[in-house]
Design an enzyme around this catalytic site. Structure first.
Site, PDB file in Angstrom:
ATOM      1  N   GLY A  13       0.831  -1.211   0.000  1.00  0.00           N
ATOM      2  CA  GLY A  13       0.000   0.000   0.000  1.00  0.00           C
ATOM      3  C   GLY A  13       0.860   1.253   0.000  1.00  0.00           C
ATOM      4  O   GLY A  13       2.093   1.178  -0.108  1.00  0.00           O
ATOM      5  N   ASP A  34       0.415  -8.651   1.517  1.00  0.00           N
ATOM      6  CA  ASP A  34      -0.686  -7.812   1.026  1.00  0.00           C
ATOM      7  C   ASP A  34      -1.618  -8.701   0.215  1.00  0.00           C
ATOM      8  O   ASP A  34      -1.158  -9.637  -0.439  1.00  0.00           O
ATOM      9  CB  ASP A  34      -0.115  -6.698   0.120  1.00  0.00           C
ATOM     10  CG  ASP A  34      -0.974  -5.448   0.126  1.00  0.00           C
ATOM     11  OD1 ASP A  34      -0.489  -4.387   0.514  1.00  0.00           O
ATOM     12  OD2 ASP A  34      -2.162  -5.540  -0.272  1.00  0.00           O
ATOM     13  N   SER A  78      -5.142  -2.458   5.571  1.00  0.00           N
ATOM     14  CA  SER A  78      -6.525  -1.964   5.688  1.00  0.00           C
ATOM     15  C   SER A  78      -6.809  -1.006   4.537  1.00  0.00           C
ATOM     16  O   SER A  78      -5.936  -0.222   4.170  1.00  0.00           O
ATOM     17  CB  SER A  78      -6.747  -1.176   6.991  1.00  0.00           C
ATOM     18  OG  SER A  78      -8.082  -0.684   7.028  1.00  0.00           O
ATOM     19  N   TYR A 148     -14.585   1.822   9.506  1.00  0.00           N
ATOM     20  CA  TYR A 148     -13.141   2.053   9.637  1.00  0.00           C
ATOM     21  C   TYR A 148     -12.814   2.512  11.062  1.00  0.00           C
ATOM     22  O   TYR A 148     -11.940   1.968  11.731  1.00  0.00           O
ATOM     23  CB  TYR A 148     -12.714   3.112   8.627  1.00  0.00           C
ATOM     24  CG  TYR A 148     -11.233   3.402   8.581  1.00  0.00           C
ATOM     25  CD1 TYR A 148     -10.328   2.426   8.164  1.00  0.00           C
ATOM     26  CD2 TYR A 148     -10.734   4.666   8.921  1.00  0.00           C
ATOM     27  CE1 TYR A 148      -8.970   2.701   8.091  1.00  0.00           C
ATOM     28  CE2 TYR A 148      -9.382   4.946   8.842  1.00  0.00           C
ATOM     29  CZ  TYR A 148      -8.497   3.965   8.424  1.00  0.00           C
ATOM     30  OH  TYR A 148      -7.159   4.240   8.359  1.00  0.00           O
ATOM     31  N   THR A 178      -2.018  11.786   5.352  1.00  0.00           N
ATOM     32  CA  THR A 178      -0.665  11.658   4.806  1.00  0.00           C
ATOM     33  C   THR A 178      -0.764  11.634   3.287  1.00  0.00           C
ATOM     34  O   THR A 178      -1.754  11.139   2.741  1.00  0.00           O
ATOM     35  CB  THR A 178      -0.030  10.356   5.344  1.00  0.00           C
ATOM     36  OG1 THR A 178      -0.056  10.413   6.775  1.00  0.00           O
ATOM     37  CG2 THR A 178       1.405  10.179   4.886  1.00  0.00           C
ATOM     38  N   ARG A 189      -9.168  10.216  -2.111  1.00  0.00           N
ATOM     39  CA  ARG A 189      -8.858  11.219  -1.092  1.00  0.00           C
ATOM     40  C   ARG A 189      -8.570  12.578  -1.734  1.00  0.00           C
ATOM     41  O   ARG A 189      -8.314  12.677  -2.934  1.00  0.00           O
ATOM     42  CB  ARG A 189      -7.694  10.756  -0.228  1.00  0.00           C
ATOM     43  CG  ARG A 189      -8.194   9.767   0.808  1.00  0.00           C
ATOM     44  CD  ARG A 189      -7.112   9.279   1.703  1.00  0.00           C
ATOM     45  NE  ARG A 189      -6.357   8.228   1.075  1.00  0.00           N
ATOM     46  CZ  ARG A 189      -5.612   7.353   1.747  1.00  0.00           C
ATOM     47  NH1 ARG A 189      -5.547   7.412   3.051  1.00  0.00           N
ATOM     48  NH2 ARG A 189      -4.942   6.422   1.112  1.00  0.00           N
TER      49      ARG A 189
HETATM   50  N1  UDP Z   1     -12.611  16.101  -0.124  1.00  0.00           N
HETATM   51  C1  UDP Z   1     -12.978  17.038  -1.062  1.00  0.00           C
HETATM   52  N2  UDP Z   1     -12.910  16.698  -2.377  1.00  0.00           N
HETATM   53  C2  UDP Z   1     -12.466  15.477  -2.799  1.00  0.00           C
HETATM   54  C3  UDP Z   1     -12.071  14.538  -1.831  1.00  0.00           C
HETATM   55  C4  UDP Z   1     -12.151  14.863  -0.493  1.00  0.00           C
HETATM   56  O1  UDP Z   1     -13.370  18.162  -0.725  1.00  0.00           O
HETATM   57  O2  UDP Z   1     -12.432  15.269  -4.046  1.00  0.00           O
HETATM   58  C5  UDP Z   1     -12.685  16.472   1.289  1.00  0.00           C
HETATM   59  C6  UDP Z   1     -13.420  15.480   2.213  1.00  0.00           C
HETATM   60  O3  UDP Z   1     -14.800  15.746   2.220  1.00  0.00           O
HETATM   61  C7  UDP Z   1     -12.758  15.784   3.536  1.00  0.00           C
HETATM   62  C8  UDP Z   1     -11.330  16.171   3.159  1.00  0.00           C
HETATM   63  O4  UDP Z   1     -11.363  16.478   1.777  1.00  0.00           O
HETATM   64  O5  UDP Z   1     -13.369  16.880   4.154  1.00  0.00           O
HETATM   65  C9  UDP Z   1     -10.307  15.079   3.366  1.00  0.00           C
HETATM   66  O6  UDP Z   1     -10.838  13.929   2.778  1.00  0.00           O
HETATM   67  P1  UDP Z   1      -9.986  12.625   2.519  1.00  0.00           P
HETATM   68  O7  UDP Z   1     -10.867  11.685   1.756  1.00  0.00           O
HETATM   69  O8  UDP Z   1      -8.694  12.990   1.912  1.00  0.00           O
HETATM   70  O9  UDP Z   1      -9.673  12.020   3.936  1.00  0.00           O
HETATM   71  P2  UDP Z   1     -10.359  12.132   5.392  1.00  0.00           P
HETATM   72  O10 UDP Z   1      -9.574  13.179   6.086  1.00  0.00           O
HETATM   73  O11 UDP Z   1     -11.801  12.513   5.269  1.00  0.00           O
HETATM   74  O12 UDP Z   1     -10.163  10.775   5.951  1.00  0.00           O
END
Ligand code: UDP
Length: 313
Positions: A13, A34, A78, A148, A178, A189
């Site tokens: 990962g 993995d 995970s 999760y 990260t 993300r």
């Molecule tokens: N987010 C966003 N646009 C995207 C993907 C994520 O605005 O295309 C926002 C998401 O709603 C959150 C933040 O970015 O508020 C971080 O999201 P991520 O999925 O990176 O990880 P999280 O911190 O939520 O685990």
């Protein structure tokens, strides 16, 4: 130092593969395990011919059979992106519970030091900001992210139980957001989404108002912190992350600016239970591990953008 053998679950990962590289550099033998549901063989391809590296395709929710001695077990298997754990809810619950149980059982048998990859998600949608390790969190157990968050909370409880009851030498790292090379383009993300959208001059999808905050840690700082933690005697959970807190809208604008993109921001629905704030209190890591992040956001983003330009098409 005698050559040590390390088992890294989730080793193909994003964070796991960088840990494989680090432990190989430190002269260890690395066994990377993995099942490749979210990991990728490309992340470890450069190590496959290294005699100190072995890849085992295995699902850690099934009994783990390792013949050789082990000095360390780093349990990183995970799904970790909200998009992934919504796609694989049962696997996420199983790897955090059954997978952690198997990995701890193996650590006990091998008398290995065990490190659990936990998460800032144990704090849920926090009512305290920044979050110190002493904060118990605000998690919705039955929401879509609960698979999760609760799996990781269970994993922490199981780790502490093996430590207290079976005297296993354990560590718990609470990993905050990260980023860096080897994140998957479609991981879902914020940083990989924003970078891949920016590089294609497509709209940048900001969820909600974009006023929610996160704090982003570059991968080299993260694995350095994890390495220091495993070499410490600290059995309590330790936050590792970058305390530079920013809004998601601010992040989107920064990615557009430094990638020279023509993209515009568009707003999409905020996912259920999306935390409104998140920022690590890293006082403990600073004091006990003499660790603090070194890579500033723009520098880390530039390196990640370079990776996405070359690796992602
Ligand atoms: N987010 C966003 N646009 C995207 C993907 C994520 O605005 O295309 C926002 C998401 O709603 C959150 C933040 O970015 O508020 C971080 O999201 P991520 O999925 O990176 O990880 P999280 O911190 O939520 O685990």
């Amino acid at each position: 130092m005698r050559e040590k053998t390390v088992l890294i679950t989730g080793g193909a990962g994003f964070i796991g593969s960088h840990l494989c590289d680090l432990f190989l550099e430190k002269g260890c033998k690395v066994i990377c395990m993995d099942n490749l549901i979210t990991g990728k063989i490309e992340n470890i391809a450069h190590n496959l011919k290294n005699k100190n590296f072995e890849f085992l395709e295995h699902n850690v929710t099934k009994y783990i059979d390792i013949k050789c001695g082990l000095d360390y077990i780093l349990h990183f298997a995970s799904p970790a992106s909200p998009a992934d754990y919504l796609k694989y809810p049962i696997q996420t619950l199983k790897v955090g519970s059954l997978g952690t149980h198997n990995a701890l059982g193996l650590a006990m048998k091998k008398k290995a030091t065990f490190l659990l990859a936990s998460t800032s998600e144990v704090y849920g949608d926090p009512l305290v900001n920044p979050q110190p390790e002493s904060y118990w969190g605000n998690v919705n157990p039955i929401g879509p992210r609960g698979v999760y968050d609760e799996a990781k909370r269970f994993a922490e409880a199981m780790t502490m139980a093996y430590h207290r009851y079976h005297k296993v030498d354990t560590r718990i790292v609470r990993i905050f957001n990260t980023y860096g090379p080897r994140m998957r383009e479609h991981d879902g993300r914020a940083i990989p989404n924003f970078i891949s959208q920016a590089l294609k001059n497509r709209p940048i999808t900001v969820y909600g108002t974009g006023r929610q905050t996160r704090s982003f840690c570059y991968i080299s700082d993260m694995v350095d912190g994890i390495y220091k933690l495993i070499n410490s005697g600290i059995t309590e959970p330790v936050n590792i992350g970058n305390p530079h807190e920013m809004t998601l809208l601010g992040l989107a604008r920064t990615v557009i600016r430094i990638s020279g993109s023509k993209s515009k921001v568009i707003f999409k629905e905020l996912p259920v239970d999306d935390p409104k704030v998140r920022c690590p209190d890293i006082s403990m890591a600073k004091k006990a591990l003499k660790w603090a992040p070194k890579v500033a956001l723009e520098s880390g983003l530039n390196r990640t953008i370079a990776y996405f330009r070359s690796a992602v098409r």
